[in-house]
Design a protein around this motif. Structure first.
Motif, PDB file in Angstrom:
ATOM      1  N   ASN A   1       3.966 -15.417  41.228  1.00 40.65           N
ATOM      2  CA  ASN A   1       4.689 -14.241  41.723  1.00 40.65           C
ATOM      3  C   ASN A   1       5.246 -13.438  40.549  1.00 40.65           C
ATOM      4  OD1 ASN A   1       6.755 -12.498  42.918  1.00 40.65           O
ATOM      5  ND2 ASN A   1       6.390 -13.699  44.773  1.00 40.65           N
ATOM      6  N   PRO A   2       4.817 -12.193  40.385  1.00 35.49           N
ATOM      7  CA  PRO A   2       5.247 -11.403  39.225  1.00 35.49           C
ATOM      8  C   PRO A   2       6.730 -11.028  39.245  1.00 35.49           C
ATOM      9  CG  PRO A   2       4.016 -10.038  40.778  1.00 35.49           C
ATOM     10  CD  PRO A   2       3.890 -11.446  41.254  1.00 35.49           C
ATOM     11  N   LYS A   3       7.375 -11.149  40.396  1.00 32.18           N
ATOM     12  CA  LYS A   3       8.789 -10.795  40.480  1.00 32.18           C
ATOM     13  C   LYS A   3       9.719 -11.930  40.055  1.00 32.18           C
ATOM     14  CE  LYS A   3       9.005  -7.191  44.033  1.00 32.18           C
ATOM     15  NZ  LYS A   3       9.662  -6.822  45.313  1.00 32.18           N
ATOM     16  N   ILE A   4       9.178 -13.138  39.896  1.00 29.66           N
ATOM     17  CA  ILE A   4      10.021 -14.298  39.597  1.00 29.66           C
ATOM     18  C   ILE A   4       9.871 -14.710  38.135  1.00 29.66           C
ATOM     19  CG2 ILE A   4      10.541 -16.700  40.157  1.00 29.66           C
ATOM     20  CD1 ILE A   4       9.448 -16.207  42.934  1.00 29.66           C
ATOM     21  N   GLU A   5      11.001 -14.891  37.482  1.00 29.43           N
ATOM     22  CA  GLU A   5      11.017 -15.344  36.083  1.00 29.43           C
ATOM     23  C   GLU A   5      11.855 -16.618  35.982  1.00 29.43           C
ATOM     24  OE1 GLU A   5      13.014 -13.969  31.893  1.00 29.43           O
ATOM     25  OE2 GLU A   5      11.986 -12.426  33.083  1.00 29.43           O
ATOM     26  N   PRO A   6      11.227 -17.761  35.705  1.00 28.33           N
ATOM     27  CA  PRO A   6      12.002 -18.999  35.537  1.00 28.33           C
ATOM     28  C   PRO A   6      12.750 -18.992  34.206  1.00 28.33           C
ATOM     29  CG  PRO A   6       9.674 -19.436  36.028  1.00 28.33           C
ATOM     30  CD  PRO A   6       9.781 -18.011  35.621  1.00 28.33           C
ATOM     31  N   LEU A   7      13.951 -19.551  34.216  1.00 25.54           N
ATOM     32  CA  LEU A   7      14.724 -19.734  32.998  1.00 25.54           C
ATOM     33  C   LEU A   7      15.053 -21.220  32.901  1.00 25.54           C
ATOM     34  CD1 LEU A   7      16.186 -18.506  30.541  1.00 25.54           C
ATOM     35  CD2 LEU A   7      18.200 -18.205  32.008  1.00 25.54           C
ATOM     36  N   TRP A   8      14.352 -21.930  31.993  1.00 22.80           N
ATOM     37  CA  TRP A   8      14.473 -23.372  31.905  1.00 22.80           C
ATOM     38  C   TRP A   8      15.663 -23.785  31.034  1.00 22.80           C
ATOM     39  CZ3 TRP A   8      11.387 -24.528  35.602  1.00 22.80           C
ATOM     40  CH2 TRP A   8      10.128 -23.946  35.736  1.00 22.80           C
ATOM     41  N   HIS A   9      16.097 -25.023  31.220  1.00 23.93           N
ATOM     42  CA  HIS A   9      17.130 -25.655  30.379  1.00 23.93           C
ATOM     43  C   HIS A   9      18.457 -24.889  30.393  1.00 23.93           C
ATOM     44  CE1 HIS A   9      14.345 -28.595  28.829  1.00 23.93           C
ATOM     45  NE2 HIS A   9      13.527 -27.659  28.400  1.00 23.93           N
ATOM     46  N   HIS A  10      18.765 -24.258  31.518  1.00 27.54           N
ATOM     47  CA  HIS A  10      20.026 -23.531  31.624  1.00 27.54           C
ATOM     48  C   HIS A  10      20.767 -23.926  32.894  1.00 27.54           C
ATOM     49  CE1 HIS A  10      18.379 -20.965  28.443  1.00 27.54           C
ATOM     50  NE2 HIS A  10      19.599 -20.464  28.289  1.00 27.54           N
ATOM     51  N   GLN A  11      22.078 -23.780  32.863  1.00 24.00           N
ATOM     52  CA  GLN A  11      22.890 -24.025  34.041  1.00 24.00           C
ATOM     53  C   GLN A  11      23.936 -22.912  34.165  1.00 24.00           C
ATOM     54  OE1 GLN A  11      24.414 -27.942  33.101  1.00 24.00           O
ATOM     55  NE2 GLN A  11      26.313 -27.120  32.220  1.00 24.00           N
ATOM     56  N   LEU A  12      24.334 -22.668  35.403  1.00 20.46           N
ATOM     57  CA  LEU A  12      25.295 -21.611  35.655  1.00 20.46           C
ATOM     58  C   LEU A  12      26.668 -21.997  35.114  1.00 20.46           C
ATOM     59  CD1 LEU A  12      25.822 -18.869  37.038  1.00 20.46           C
ATOM     60  CD2 LEU A  12      26.427 -20.145  39.097  1.00 20.46           C
ATOM     61  N   GLU A  13      27.241 -21.112  34.332  1.00 21.42           N
ATOM     62  CA  GLU A  13      28.550 -21.345  33.731  1.00 21.42           C
ATOM     63  C   GLU A  13      29.643 -20.514  34.425  1.00 21.42           C
ATOM     64  OE1 GLU A  13      30.768 -23.367  30.603  1.00 21.42           O
ATOM     65  OE2 GLU A  13      28.821 -23.639  31.559  1.00 21.42           O
ATOM     66  N   GLU A  14      29.296 -19.285  34.787  1.00 22.07           N
ATOM     67  CA  GLU A  14      30.298 -18.404  35.383  1.00 22.07           C
ATOM     68  C   GLU A  14      29.617 -17.249  36.102  1.00 22.07           C
ATOM     69  OE1 GLU A  14      33.982 -15.454  33.999  1.00 22.07           O
ATOM     70  OE2 GLU A  14      32.878 -16.635  32.519  1.00 22.07           O
ATOM     71  N   VAL A  15      30.222 -16.847  37.214  1.00 20.51           N
ATOM     72  CA  VAL A  15      29.833 -15.626  37.912  1.00 20.51           C
ATOM     73  C   VAL A  15      30.916 -14.598  37.634  1.00 20.51           C
ATOM     74  CG1 VAL A  15      29.279 -14.566  40.133  1.00 20.51           C
ATOM     75  CG2 VAL A  15      28.758 -17.000  39.745  1.00 20.51           C
ATOM     76  N   TYR A  16      30.533 -13.382  37.274  1.00 16.95           N
ATOM     77  CA  TYR A  16      31.543 -12.359  37.022  1.00 16.95           C
ATOM     78  C   TYR A  16      31.213 -11.095  37.804  1.00 16.95           C
ATOM     79  CZ  TYR A  16      28.236 -10.290  33.674  1.00 16.95           C
ATOM     80  OH  TYR A  16      27.132  -9.731  33.095  1.00 16.95           O
ATOM     81  N   GLY A  17      32.209 -10.255  37.972  1.00 10.36           N
ATOM     82  CA  GLY A  17      32.007  -9.029  38.725  1.00 10.36           C
ATOM     83  C   GLY A  17      33.268  -8.220  38.846  1.00 10.36           C
ATOM     84  N   THR A  18      33.311  -7.352  39.823  1.00 12.63           N
ATOM     85  CA  THR A  18      34.437  -6.462  40.048  1.00 12.63           C
ATOM     86  C   THR A  18      35.389  -7.070  41.067  1.00 12.63           C
ATOM     87  OG1 THR A  18      33.185  -5.268  41.739  1.00 12.63           O
ATOM     88  CG2 THR A  18      33.065  -4.419  39.488  1.00 12.63           C
TER      89      THR A  18
END
Length: 334
Positions: A194-211
């Motif tokens: 699927n051209p819309k999906i990009e895997p990012l290996w060896h990572h974990q979520l650290e923080e969500v930020y926003g308004t």
């Protein structure tokens, strides 16, 4: 005004296990009551295409559950829109208290409460839940049409969510802490193509930020599991898809559990550590967690409940002082 209902078999839960138990218990002339719970239809109501249900090459999850409910009703199962807030298993008949105020008494109980989505437990994740952070792509994917989003996880759930979200998002980044997926090979192949999906290996979520005003997600910070390097990924939506945990609030302090809270059943059986109480589906299944295996266990539970009730004979339905367990409240019903 409170009401009391008695039944030979009380089924708690309404996924494939619960509805199948309803079909078989009804066919056994047990006149079961089925209390649907907080999520009528279970997890399949929040999925889209189901391709591994025998007899259907492809079927929408919510449609399948509507059909199952209709089947149970047609067989004579009474389906009740209520939530069991507490369950007393220390004597027979067993007693369940509904959120509606109704009290249910039962000679036998079939637990089919299923499982719920797991969360990472980050403060920022909690802050933005419902405002950019979700565990249900089918519920919330539409809101991210033309946006960039991220999916956290590496199993079937994560890959299915990522694939579904490509129907709306301009880009989906799949973040996984390892360098390979645990999902089925057919799903992995679809994801990689699927051209819309990009895997990012060896990572974990650290923080969500926003308004803060209005509350909304603007991006995430992810950490490389080996180097600790932090990467910033702009996005408008975060979908956490790291699996599920058994919905065991009613019985976690009463029945024997293992593997992180799954109810223990006897070998080749749905019988639990309390006679007359049976468990089926994702509440007890830490290995397969499939709709078809849940349905099979629902069948087993109904047949075993029928057999157990027959063995009780005249004692079924009578009060017993024999200590069988302890009542426990269900915090999820509040």
């Amino acid at each position: 005004m409170s009401d009391t209902r008695h039944t030979k078999v009380l089924i708690i839960g309404s996924g494939p296990a619960g509805y199948t138990a309803g079909v078989y218990a009804s066919r056994a002339m047990l006149e079961p009551l089925l209390v649907q719970g907080i999520e009528p239809g279970g997890q399949l109501t929040t999925t889209t295409e189901v391709e591994n249900w025998p007899g259907d090459t492809e079927v929408q999850g919510p449609d399948l559950m509507v059909r199952m409910e209709a089947h149970a009703r047609a067989m004579g199962c009474e389906v009740i829109g209520d939530i069991i807030a507490s369950l007393e298993l220390d004597k027979r008949p067993f007693v369940a208290h509904g959120d509606s105020g109704t009290t249910y008494t039962a000679d036998a109980v079939i637990l089919a409460t299923g499982a719920r989505a797991k969360w990472l437990g980050l403060p920022s994740e909690e802050k933005f839940k419902g405002f950019g952070v979700s565990a249900c792509a089918t519920c919330d994917g539409f809101f991210y049409r033309g946006q960039e989003i991220v999916v956290i996880g590496g199993g079937n759930t994560a890959v299915e969510e990522a694939l579904f979200l490509t129907n709306f998002a301009s880009k989906v980044t799949l973040i996984h802490r390892r360098d390979e997926l645990r999902a089925e090979k057919i799903l992995q192949n679809r994801l990689m193509k699927n051209p819309k999906i990009e895997p990012l290996w060896h990572h974990q979520l650290e923080e969500v930020y926003g308004t803060d005003s209005p509350l909304g997600v603007e991006g995430v910070k992810v950490k490389h599991v080996d180097t600790g390097e932090i990467t910033d990924i702009p996005c408008k939506g975060v979908f956490v898809a790291i699996g599920h945990a058994p919905a065991n609030e009613l019985v976690k302090d009463v029945l024997e559990t293992h593997m992180g809270g799954y109810v223990v059943t006897q070998p080749d059986s749905t019988a639990t550590s309390i006679p007359g109480v049976f468990a089926a589906g994702d509440l007890t299944d830490h290995k397969y967690r499939q709709a078809v295996t849940s349905a099979g266990m629902g069948c087993m539970a109904a047949l075993e409940a029928e057999r157990w009730l027959a063995e009780q004979g005249e004692d079924a339905g009578k009060d017993t002082s024999e200590p069988l367990g302890y009542g426990v409240e269900n915090p999820a019903a509040e």
